[in-house]
Enzyme design. Structure first.
Site, PDB file in Angstrom:
ATOM      1  CB  THR A 178      -0.936  -0.015   1.230  1.00  7.73           C
ATOM      2  OG1 THR A 178      -1.672  -1.234   1.198  1.00  7.73           O
ATOM      3  CG2 THR A 178      -1.898   1.151   1.225  1.00  7.73           C
ATOM      4  CG  HIS A 222      -0.661   0.167  -4.420  1.00  2.00           C
ATOM      5  ND1 HIS A 222      -0.385  -0.112  -5.742  1.00  2.00           N
ATOM      6  CD2 HIS A 222      -0.885  -1.032  -3.836  1.00  2.00           C
ATOM      7  CE1 HIS A 222      -0.440  -1.421  -5.927  1.00  2.00           C
ATOM      8  NE2 HIS A 222      -0.732  -1.999  -4.787  1.00  2.00           N
TER       9      HIS A 222
HETATM   10  P1  NAP Z   1       3.240  -9.636  -1.969  1.00  2.00           P
HETATM   11  O1  NAP Z   1       4.462  -9.758  -1.165  1.00  2.00           O
HETATM   12  O2  NAP Z   1       3.291  -8.980  -3.293  1.00  2.00           O
HETATM   13  O3  NAP Z   1       2.695 -11.127  -2.115  1.00  2.00           O
HETATM   14  C1  NAP Z   1       1.937 -11.581  -3.148  1.00  2.00           C
HETATM   15  C2  NAP Z   1       2.560 -12.881  -3.581  1.00  2.00           C
HETATM   16  O4  NAP Z   1       1.764 -13.480  -4.559  1.00  2.00           O
HETATM   17  C3  NAP Z   1       3.920 -12.671  -4.205  1.00  2.00           C
HETATM   18  O5  NAP Z   1       4.881 -12.820  -3.208  1.00  2.00           O
HETATM   19  C4  NAP Z   1       3.996 -13.738  -5.294  1.00  2.00           C
HETATM   20  O6  NAP Z   1       4.904 -14.736  -4.836  1.00  2.00           O
HETATM   21  C5  NAP Z   1       2.583 -14.330  -5.321  1.00  2.00           C
HETATM   22  N1  NAP Z   1       2.057 -14.399  -6.673  1.00  2.00           N
HETATM   23  C6  NAP Z   1       2.097 -13.477  -7.654  1.00  2.00           C
HETATM   24  N2  NAP Z   1       1.520 -13.957  -8.763  1.00  2.00           N
HETATM   25  C7  NAP Z   1       1.109 -15.210  -8.472  1.00  2.00           C
HETATM   26  C8  NAP Z   1       0.451 -16.221  -9.205  1.00  2.00           C
HETATM   27  N3  NAP Z   1       0.120 -16.051 -10.486  1.00  2.00           N
HETATM   28  N4  NAP Z   1       0.166 -17.380  -8.585  1.00  2.00           N
HETATM   29  C9  NAP Z   1       0.507 -17.573  -7.301  1.00  2.00           C
HETATM   30  N5  NAP Z   1       1.153 -16.636  -6.554  1.00  2.00           N
HETATM   31  C10 NAP Z   1       1.442 -15.482  -7.141  1.00  2.00           C
HETATM   32  O7  NAP Z   1       2.108  -8.919  -1.161  1.00  2.00           O
HETATM   33  P2  NAP Z   1       1.602  -9.135   0.337  1.00  2.00           P
HETATM   34  O8  NAP Z   1       2.158  -8.061   1.183  1.00  2.00           O
HETATM   35  O9  NAP Z   1       1.764 -10.535   0.770  1.00  2.00           O
HETATM   36  O10 NAP Z   1       0.065  -8.810   0.117  1.00  2.00           O
HETATM   37  C11 NAP Z   1      -0.723  -9.671  -0.668  1.00  2.00           C
HETATM   38  C12 NAP Z   1      -1.950  -8.932  -1.167  1.00  2.00           C
HETATM   39  O11 NAP Z   1      -2.791  -8.622  -0.052  1.00  2.00           O
HETATM   40  C13 NAP Z   1      -1.620  -7.578  -1.822  1.00  2.00           C
HETATM   41  O12 NAP Z   1      -2.474  -7.410  -2.931  1.00  2.00           O
HETATM   42  C14 NAP Z   1      -1.947  -6.587  -0.727  1.00  2.00           C
HETATM   43  O13 NAP Z   1      -2.278  -5.335  -1.252  1.00  2.00           O
HETATM   44  C15 NAP Z   1      -3.126  -7.258  -0.088  1.00  2.00           C
HETATM   45  N6  NAP Z   1      -3.487  -6.834   1.268  1.00  2.00           N
HETATM   46  C16 NAP Z   1      -4.812  -6.820   1.558  1.00  2.00           C
HETATM   47  C17 NAP Z   1      -5.249  -6.468   2.801  1.00  2.00           C
HETATM   48  C18 NAP Z   1      -6.722  -6.485   3.076  1.00  2.00           C
HETATM   49  O14 NAP Z   1      -7.144  -5.895   4.054  1.00  2.00           O
HETATM   50  N7  NAP Z   1      -7.504  -7.146   2.277  1.00  2.00           N
HETATM   51  C19 NAP Z   1      -4.325  -6.129   3.799  1.00  2.00           C
HETATM   52  C20 NAP Z   1      -2.952  -6.172   3.487  1.00  2.00           C
HETATM   53  C21 NAP Z   1      -2.547  -6.538   2.222  1.00  2.00           C
HETATM   54  P3  NAP Z   1       5.627 -15.694  -5.898  1.00  2.00           P
HETATM   55  O15 NAP Z   1       6.651 -14.868  -6.579  1.00  2.00           O
HETATM   56  O16 NAP Z   1       6.145 -16.802  -5.050  1.00  2.00           O
HETATM   57  O17 NAP Z   1       4.557 -16.175  -6.826  1.00  2.00           O
END
Ligand code: NAP
Ligand code: ZN
Length: 342
Positions: A39, A42
């Site tokens: 975030t 972003h």
């Molecule tokens: P992140 O570090 O970018 O983790 C996302 C992971 O998804 C990446 O590490 C990547 O790992 C994997 N990925 C990407 N493409 C993929 C695919 N095609 N298939 C399977 N895995 C894939 O982000 P994060 O900090 O963990 O956050 C994850 C999401 O949650 C973000 O969109 C963030 O904005 C959101 N979020 C939401 C909330 C809420 O309240 N809803 C709160 C916090 C964060 P690999 O390279 O191993 O594939």
């Protein structure tokens, strides 16, 4: 004091600003650590609304330095974690108990000054105590964990449930742990990086899969797959179109899909309504941390959630700008800003 200020879209500066003064119901907190999350990136790129000029940083922990005159629950010297999301308490959604959907939601580190600074102001009602002997960097995981807790609550995991987690970033690796604590006996982590799959296994995933190039859905749900027929619960934690489209197909008949991953506003994916209807798939969005921050703090304090392997690097305020303005480094899970590092 020093603070990392978003001056305008694409413009972050390390500034010397006046140390803030808490009002009667606020705490002045000396920041010990503050996580850099997607975030923040972003916000830097103007892809998420904010109110510059503002100090970023919403995943913070620190030590109470000063308390306002009406504060009763905290004293100087206590370690706290701050819930950044401040709801108004007056709007219809707040009064229905849906505080994360508050129409006047204000967040510390987004709309008001946050934790990439030497000090941050935290309203007493947003603060939760952490133990004195906790590694302060661990305290910075309370906020993301609280968001994951909300998603896992919505998923209604039961003892013996099967769960698929899509995406092995910090959110996915916290969800894997929470799913096990919630009673899931099969937790399959699907993520591309071999290192994250290895880590996922050490944190409780019972199996992992590389989405790779062949059809991952078929490989997982087929009769000789990891979860024939699909999972009771699928939790999407990657925030990309591909995984959001895969999620319903990975759920069993009558299964639940929770979307935690954030896609850019206006982005579209393809979902088959007939499939949702015919197989009664529940598709649920999960937004931030309504009433889950205290439980997150307790989970971190107790050591029930292992965050140490999620820490990729600790950096000072002066390095924070470069880290926020650029994508996470390859393989990086979480970078944390520790202001006293300089
Ligand atoms: P992140 O570090 O970018 O983790 C996302 C992971 O998804 C990446 O590490 C990547 O790992 C994997 N990925 C990407 N493409 C993929 C695919 N095609 N298939 C399977 N895995 C894939 O982000 P994060 O900090 O963990 O956050 C994850 C999401 O949650 C973000 O969109 C963030 O904005 C959101 N979020 C939401 C909330 C809420 O309240 N809803 C709160 C916090 C964060 P690999 O390279 O191993 O594939
Ligand atoms: Zn409200």
């Amino acid at each position: 004091m020093k603070a990392v200020r978003l001056e305008a879209t694409g413009e972050l500066r390390l500034r010397e600003i006046a140390k803030p003064v808490p009002d009667a119901r606020e705490l002045l907190v000396r920041v010990e650590a503050c996580g850099i999350c997607g975030t923040d990136r972003h916000l830097f790129h103007g892809e998420f609304p904010s109110k510059p000029p503002v100090t970023l940083g919403h995943e913070f922990t620190g030590i109470v330095e000063e308390v306002g005159a009406s504060v009763r629950g905290f004293a100087r010297g206590m370690r706290i974690t701050g819930d950044p999301n401040i709801s108004c308490g007056r709007c219809a959604e707040c009064q229905r108990g849906r505080v994360n959907l508050c129409v006047n939601l204000q967040a510390i580190g987004i709309h008001r000054d946050g934790g990439f600074a030497d000090y941050v102001i935290v309203p007493e009602k947003q603060a939760f105590a952490l133990p004195d002997d906790l590694d302060p960097v661990h305290g910075a995981f309370c906020e993301p964990l609280a968001c994951c807790l909300h998603g896992v609550d919505l998923a209604e995991i039961r003892t013996g449930s099967s769960v698929i987690v899509l995406g092995g970033g910090v959110i996915g690796l916290l969800v894997v742990q929470l799913a096990r604590l919630a009673g899931a006996t099969s937790v399959v982590l699907i993520t591309r990086s071999a290192e994250k799959r290895r880590l996922g296994k050490t944190l409780g995933a019972t199996a992992t899969a590389d989405p790779g190039d062949s059809d991952i859905v078929e490989r997982v749900i087929s009769q000789d797959g990891l979860l024939p027929g699909g999972a009771d619960v699928v939790i999407e934690c990657a925030g990309v179109a591909e995984t959001i489209e895969q999620a319903p197909a990975l759920a069993r008949r009558g299964g639940t899909v929770v979307i935690l991953g954030v896609m850019p506003q206006g982005a579209k994916v393809t979902i088959e309504p007939f499939d949702l209807l015919f197989r009664e798939i529940r598709l649920i969005g999960s937004f931030v941390n309504p009433f889950t921050h205290r439980r997150a703090a307790e989970l971190i304090a107790s050591g029930a959630i292992n965050v140490e392997p999620l820490i990729s690097r600790r950096i000072g305020l002066s390095e924070a700008i470069e880290a926020i303005a650029n994508p996470a480094r390859p393989g990086e899970i979480r970078a944390l800003v520790v202001p006293h590092l300089g």
